[in-house]
Design a protein around this motif. Structure first.
Motif, PDB file in Angstrom:
ATOM      1  N   PRO A 308      24.934  66.610  58.500  1.00  0.00           N
ATOM      2  CA  PRO A 308      26.297  67.042  58.843  1.00  0.00           C
ATOM      3  C   PRO A 308      26.405  68.571  58.957  1.00  0.00           C
ATOM      4  O   PRO A 308      27.145  69.076  59.798  1.00  0.00           O
ATOM      5  CB  PRO A 308      27.139  66.509  57.683  1.00  0.00           C
ATOM      6  CG  PRO A 308      26.183  66.368  56.544  1.00  0.00           C
ATOM      7  CD  PRO A 308      24.879  65.983  57.172  1.00  0.00           C
ATOM      8  N   HIS A 309      25.625  69.286  58.127  1.00  0.00           N
ATOM      9  CA  HIS A 309      25.706  70.748  58.207  1.00  0.00           C
ATOM     10  C   HIS A 309      25.179  71.242  59.548  1.00  0.00           C
ATOM     11  O   HIS A 309      25.748  72.156  60.151  1.00  0.00           O
ATOM     12  CB  HIS A 309      24.928  71.384  57.047  1.00  0.00           C
ATOM     13  CG  HIS A 309      25.680  71.331  55.756  1.00  0.00           C
ATOM     14  ND1 HIS A 309      26.683  72.228  55.445  1.00  0.00           N
ATOM     15  CD2 HIS A 309      25.608  70.476  54.711  1.00  0.00           C
ATOM     16  CE1 HIS A 309      27.190  71.934  54.251  1.00  0.00           C
ATOM     17  NE2 HIS A 309      26.548  70.864  53.777  1.00  0.00           N
ATOM     18  N   LEU A 310      24.104  70.631  60.006  1.00  0.00           N
ATOM     19  CA  LEU A 310      23.541  71.024  61.294  1.00  0.00           C
ATOM     20  C   LEU A 310      24.556  70.785  62.409  1.00  0.00           C
ATOM     21  O   LEU A 310      24.710  71.609  63.319  1.00  0.00           O
ATOM     22  CB  LEU A 310      22.264  70.205  61.546  1.00  0.00           C
ATOM     23  CG  LEU A 310      21.416  70.615  62.752  1.00  0.00           C
ATOM     24  CD1 LEU A 310      20.833  72.009  62.562  1.00  0.00           C
ATOM     25  CD2 LEU A 310      20.289  69.606  62.990  1.00  0.00           C
ATOM     26  N   LEU A 311      25.252  69.669  62.316  1.00  0.00           N
ATOM     27  CA  LEU A 311      26.267  69.317  63.315  1.00  0.00           C
ATOM     28  C   LEU A 311      27.381  70.364  63.345  1.00  0.00           C
ATOM     29  O   LEU A 311      27.745  70.894  64.403  1.00  0.00           O
ATOM     30  CB  LEU A 311      26.831  67.929  62.975  1.00  0.00           C
ATOM     31  CG  LEU A 311      28.136  67.485  63.621  1.00  0.00           C
ATOM     32  CD1 LEU A 311      28.034  67.491  65.127  1.00  0.00           C
ATOM     33  CD2 LEU A 311      28.507  66.096  63.138  1.00  0.00           C
ATOM     34  N   ILE A 312      27.892  70.702  62.167  1.00  0.00           N
ATOM     35  CA  ILE A 312      28.991  71.686  62.116  1.00  0.00           C
ATOM     36  C   ILE A 312      28.467  73.065  62.534  1.00  0.00           C
ATOM     37  O   ILE A 312      29.162  73.830  63.202  1.00  0.00           O
ATOM     38  CB  ILE A 312      29.601  71.749  60.695  1.00  0.00           C
ATOM     39  CG1 ILE A 312      30.000  70.352  60.216  1.00  0.00           C
ATOM     40  CG2 ILE A 312      30.794  72.695  60.667  1.00  0.00           C
ATOM     41  CD1 ILE A 312      31.068  69.683  61.012  1.00  0.00           C
ATOM     42  N   GLU A 313      27.227  73.334  62.171  1.00  0.00           N
ATOM     43  CA  GLU A 313      26.607  74.598  62.594  1.00  0.00           C
ATOM     44  C   GLU A 313      26.594  74.668  64.127  1.00  0.00           C
ATOM     45  O   GLU A 313      26.968  75.686  64.716  1.00  0.00           O
ATOM     46  CB  GLU A 313      25.171  74.662  62.040  1.00  0.00           C
ATOM     47  CG  GLU A 313      24.450  75.966  62.347  1.00  0.00           C
ATOM     48  CD  GLU A 313      22.953  75.888  61.995  1.00  0.00           C
ATOM     49  OE1 GLU A 313      22.554  74.966  61.249  1.00  0.00           O
ATOM     50  OE2 GLU A 313      22.201  76.747  62.471  1.00  0.00           O
ATOM     51  N   GLY A 314      26.185  73.564  64.754  1.00  0.00           N
ATOM     52  CA  GLY A 314      26.148  73.532  66.222  1.00  0.00           C
ATOM     53  C   GLY A 314      27.524  73.746  66.824  1.00  0.00           C
ATOM     54  O   GLY A 314      27.684  74.474  67.809  1.00  0.00           O
ATOM     55  N   MET A 315      28.531  73.125  66.227  1.00  0.00           N
ATOM     56  CA  MET A 315      29.898  73.307  66.734  1.00  0.00           C
ATOM     57  C   MET A 315      30.337  74.755  66.574  1.00  0.00           C
ATOM     58  O   MET A 315      31.020  75.318  67.434  1.00  0.00           O
ATOM     59  CB  MET A 315      30.880  72.403  65.972  1.00  0.00           C
ATOM     60  CG  MET A 315      30.764  70.930  66.314  1.00  0.00           C
ATOM     61  SD  MET A 315      31.970  69.953  65.390  1.00  0.00           S
ATOM     62  CE  MET A 315      33.511  70.384  66.232  1.00  0.00           C
ATOM     63  N   THR A 316      29.931  75.370  65.456  1.00  0.00           N
ATOM     64  CA  THR A 316      30.325  76.752  65.198  1.00  0.00           C
ATOM     65  C   THR A 316      29.674  77.678  66.230  1.00  0.00           C
ATOM     66  O   THR A 316      30.306  78.633  66.725  1.00  0.00           O
ATOM     67  CB  THR A 316      29.918  77.146  63.763  1.00  0.00           C
ATOM     68  OG1 THR A 316      30.304  76.095  62.870  1.00  0.00           O
ATOM     69  CG2 THR A 316      30.584  78.431  63.338  1.00  0.00           C
ATOM     70  N   ILE A 317      28.421  77.392  66.547  1.00  0.00           N
ATOM     71  CA  ILE A 317      27.736  78.174  67.577  1.00  0.00           C
ATOM     72  C   ILE A 317      28.445  78.010  68.922  1.00  0.00           C
ATOM     73  O   ILE A 317      28.681  78.982  69.647  1.00  0.00           O
ATOM     74  CB  ILE A 317      26.254  77.736  67.676  1.00  0.00           C
ATOM     75  CG1 ILE A 317      25.504  78.153  66.407  1.00  0.00           C
ATOM     76  CG2 ILE A 317      25.593  78.328  68.909  1.00  0.00           C
ATOM     77  CD1 ILE A 317      24.144  77.509  66.241  1.00  0.00           C
TER      78      ILE A 317
END
Ligand code: FMN
Ligand code: SF4
Ligand code: SF4
Ligand code: FES
Lengths: 648, 189
Positions: A308-317
């Motif tokens: 989930p962190h990777l997913l939110i990281e991607g959205m933040t990028i």
């Protein structure tokens, strides 16, 4: 009965004909309604008003409001709809339009716990029948019914994303997997004895972390971890790199990597971001599509659980790349068991400065995300419908163009990407475009998550570079006696043994991730008929060819199965399919005939074997004897035309 | 000089209202033109009850709601080279097929008849019986489109089809020039 209701004063929940009450509500005269009803109305009014207030009476949050009302009262009463309409400034009929659209909302009273059995073809093939019986007997209700004391409702629902551990069911907000008739009976007993759905998972449910709860309920079944997503991942390395780059540089990197959308259509992600970034606008949005409704797809479930962190990281990028300050994760209603987990991740990231104002100390980089729960509608995975749903509307697709990148959520440029796409983007920012594009094959770079289910020894998730053959994947999954494989779910392609050498990539067999295996024991037409019933159920109803045409297709397949098809019916299937494809507004109608078209192409004998030829141009498929049998019995006489032994 | 042989046409009304046959008469004076090309065999218009010889064209009004309809339709298929379904009832079952909508009943036929003859709101039937004379053909479980019972070669849409479309189709078929309907012929609003 009243005492059984979740809050004692709520007697409108029992034994009321909603139609009659709707009428009464419209024509309400205070002295025409008895005081008890009035009192309940008053308390419901206050409670519903409080729920609306929690969302600032914002009509765009209609789905959240209705979900909460449903949760509290087990239905959306006409009274509640009126209050909501008043407070949000809409008409009651507009509110009803939303409430009636989603299958998790109901306009009649449901039980306090709803048990939803996945009745996908995979579950049917893995013993759903006996499990259904066990629940029906155990709870004393039939599927579609609600127990007299208002405790339980039992329903069928399409694929809930647990295909690798079928048969599966939702019980309230928890999910239960790998059901057996014995397990089902025990569950029914426990529920009747007053245990909560959460108790069924663990007696210490409350003490577990949201992640532990998810793990307790559902196996990840990661069978093969690839280099990008499921192997070791450095936390937020991509985001940190992204901070050193300008937004256009981020987009260049993503574009150079060759990343294409993982939700099915495969649009180039970099280009999508660039289009949203260059559109003149005051605000922009980033939306993660975690609706994962395509039957047989469950890879986003695993990402949401484990990355989930990777997913939110991607959205933040993505937010930094396009200049968005708000994002939405649209989580399908069936994944409500992951809600607390995702909320916890969001909260944790806010606390650590990875979401919110001035992310990682970068001035002006503000971005936050809200979680939008869906409510049981496959069509909401279509990006236009998903946006409608986020806006509090019925989940109906929008007419395109304009595309979301120009006019999306609330009319602003919006990037909608699949959950997996965002995860890839974050990794690309960490490891570089070249690293990513070196994997896979021409036109399809990087890796892809495949969710394999059905008749195989090792159902689960396989992260593989694009370009592997179906055969290679089947060998890994232990699907030796595979006779048919559905790649991309019902909207994809069904192939047979002779084409297992085809490649899993955009230029050959494109897939959002679903790979469903069927052994030679399975009946192809039964599978096709099920998937057509799925599309019939999930069509939003806007376009007549999709709403009606799919019903006709399903009926026609039924004729084949009953041995009542005429030679001309094969052309009929083709003609009607192409009409539906050509005249439908969204991807659902444009792909819904695929189960038929791809099996006509790859399994033609299945159809021709069922066709009855005509003799003297008189149809054998019409059976006069069975057609007059009812009348024979009613009239108590025989036919002087068709009964040979007839004598006056 | 002998006249060219005229084409033989047969017609029948099955589960229809006779409106389609009336529509045949809507060809008005063109009927005279048409009769130069055809002679009418078995038909309610001639009151000939059975085929005297094979016909070139059979025209069917109405779908099949009873056994006799099925019998007649099969007879037409056996005795006609080209079979035309005329009007919505013949093509799809039409108005009579409304009874197919009684689906959530174990005995839809009984339910239909009881409402039609006994329990219906405006029924005045002093016998309280459902007619059951032995001469009445047995009803089918549903109303069927003609194409479900036999192969149909052409369908002329409309309820009732206009005299124009009937004339146009027949005259083109008879002269081998039929290439489908013009858009103006099948635009109904
Ligand atoms: C009927 C229908 C259902 C869809 N369901 C999903 C879904 O569940 N998840 C998803 O990511 N995309 C789904 N899509 C595709 C989306 O419309 C959209 O293309 C996608 O979210 C874009 O993201 P991507 O470019 O990252 O793939 C669906 C499309 C259609 C027509
Ligand atoms: S194609 Fe089907 S699902 Fe899509 S908008 Fe039309 S009716 Fe709705
Ligand atoms: S199609 Fe219309 S006019 Fe012709 S028989 Fe049926 S109801 Fe009568
Ligand atoms: S969960 Fe039952 S098939 Fe996907």
């Amino acid at each position: 009965m009243v005492a059984d209701a979740p809050n004692g004063n709520d007697i409108t929940r029992t034994g009321f004909d909603p139609g009659a009450e709707w009428f009464a509500a419209l024509h309400e005269e205070p002295n025409g309604i008895d005081s008890l009803t009035l009192q309940t109305h008053t308390s419901e009014t206050a409670a519903v008003a409080e729920i609306c207030g929690g969302f600032d009476n914002d009509p765009h949050r209609m789905l959240d409001i209705l979900r909460q009302v449903q949760e509290r009262y087990c239905w959306i009463s006409p009274q509640a709809m009126r209050v909501i309409a008043d407070l949000t400034g809409l008409t009651p009929i507009a509110v009803e339009g939303v409430a009636s659209f989603y299958s998790f909302l109901s306009l009649s009273l449901r039980g306090r716990v709803t048990i939803r059995l996945c009745d996908d073809i995979i579950d049917r093939f893995s013993g759903l029948g006996a499990i259904t019986e066990a629940f029906e007997t155990g709870l004393g209700i039939k599927v579609g019914g609600t127990s007299a004391n208002g405790a339980f409702s039992l329903e069928f629902t399409p694929c809930i994303g647990l295909c690798d551990q079928a048969p599966a069911a939702m019980v309230g907000d928890v999910v239960l997997t790998a059901l057996t008739p014995q397990k089902a009976s025990r569950i029914a007993e426990a529920l009747k004895a007053g245990q909560s759905p959460e108790d069924l998972v663990s007696q210490r449910f409350g003490d577990l972390s949201p992640h532990e709860r998810a793990e307790r309920m559902v196996e990840n079944n990661i069978r093969h971890a690839g280099a990008v997503l499921l192997g070791p991942v450095a936390a937020d390395a991509g985001l940190r790199n992204g901070l050193d780059l300008s937004p256009p540089q981020i987009i260049d990197t993503v574009e150079a990597s060759g990343l294409r959308g993982c939700g099915g259509a495969g649009f180039t992600t970099g280009r999508k971001w660039r289009m949203a970034a260059t559109e003149q606008a005051e605000r922009r949005f980033v939306i993660c599509n975690a609706d994962e409704g395509e039957p047989g797809t469950f890879k986003d479930r695993v990402l949401l659980t484990e990355r989930p962190h990777l997913l939110i990281e991607g959205m933040t990028i993505a937010a930094r790349a396009v200049g968005a300050s708000q994002g939405i994760v649209y989580l399908r209603g069936e994944y409500v068991y992951l809600r607390d987990h995702i909320e916890a991740v969001l909260a944790d990231r806010r606390a650590r400065g990875l979401l919110g104002k001035a992310i990682l100390g970068a001035d002006g980089f503000d971005f936050d995300i809200r979680l939008q729960m869906g409510a049981g509608a496959y069509i909401c995975g279509e990006e236009g419908a998903l946006i409608s749903s986020c806006e509090g509307l019925p989940g109906e697709p929008k007419t395109r163009p304009p595309y979301p990148v120009t006019r999306g959520y609330l009319g602003f440029p919006t990037v909608v990407n699949n959950a997996e796409t965002f995860c890839h983007a974050a990794r690309i920012l960490d490891r570089g475009a070249r690293w990513f594009s070196a994997m896979g094959c021409q036109g399809s770079h990087g890796t892809k998550l495949f969710s394999v289910s059905g008749d195989c020894l090792n159902p689960g998730i396989y992260e593989l570079p694009y370009g592997q053959t179906v055969q290679e994947l089947l060998e890994m999954a232990g699907a030796e006696d595979a006779a048919a494989v559905l790649v991309g779910g019902p909207s994809g392609t069904m192939i047979g043994r002779d084409t297992f050498h085809r490649r899993l990539c955009f230029d050959d067999l494109a897939t959002g991730g679903a790979v469903v295996v069927f052994s030679h024991r399975r009946n192809i037409l039964e599978i096709v008929e099920y998937y057509m019933s799925f599309f019939v159920h999930e069509s939003c109803g806007y376009c007549t060819p999709c709403r009606v045409g799919n019903v006709f297709l399903q009926k026609a397949i039924g004729k084949f199965r009953d041995g009542k098809a005429n030679p001309g019916d094969i052309d009929y299937l083709r003609d009607l399919s192409s009409t539906i494809i050509e005249t439908s507004r969204c991807g659902l109608g444009m792909t819904s005939p695929n189960p038929i078209l791809s099996t006509l192409e790859n399994f033609p004998l299945v159809y021709s074997a069922m066709v009855k030829p005509t003799r003297d141009r008189i149809r054998d498929t019409f059976d006069i004897q069975s057609a007059i049998d009812g009348a024979r019995k009613l009239a108590r006489r025989r036919s002087h035309i068709f009964d040979r032994d007839f004598t006056e | 000089m002998s006249e060219p042989p005229r084409a033989r046409i047969a017609t029948a009304s099955l589960a229809g209202c006779f409106g389609c046959h009336m529509a045949i008469l809507d060809m008005d004076e063109r009927l005279i033109e048409l009769t130069k090309l055809v002679e009418i065999d078995r038909s309610p218009l001639t009151d000939i009850k059975s085929f005297t010889r094979r016909a070139d064209i059979g025209i069917i009004e109405g779908g099949c709601c009873n056994e006799e309809n099925v019998h007649v339709l099969r007879d037409f298929r056996r005795n006609c080279d080209v079979l035309i379904a005329l009007g919505q009832c013949a093509i799809m079952g039409g108005l009579p097929a409304m009874r197919n909508a009684i689906m959530h009943s174990d005995e839809p036929l009984r339910e239909c008849l009881e409402e039609a003859f006994i329990s219906g709101r405006n029924i005045r039937n002093t016998t309280h019986n459902i007619p059951n004379d032995p001469a009445l053909p047995l009803l089918l479980d549903e109303v069927y489109a003609c194409s479900e019972v036999v192969e149909i070669d052409y369908q002329i849409p409309g309820c009732a089809p206009s005299g124009d479309i009937i004339f146009d189709t027949l005259s083109r078929l008879l002269t081998g020039r039929f290439r489908g309907f013009g858009r103006d012929m099948i635009k109904f609003d």
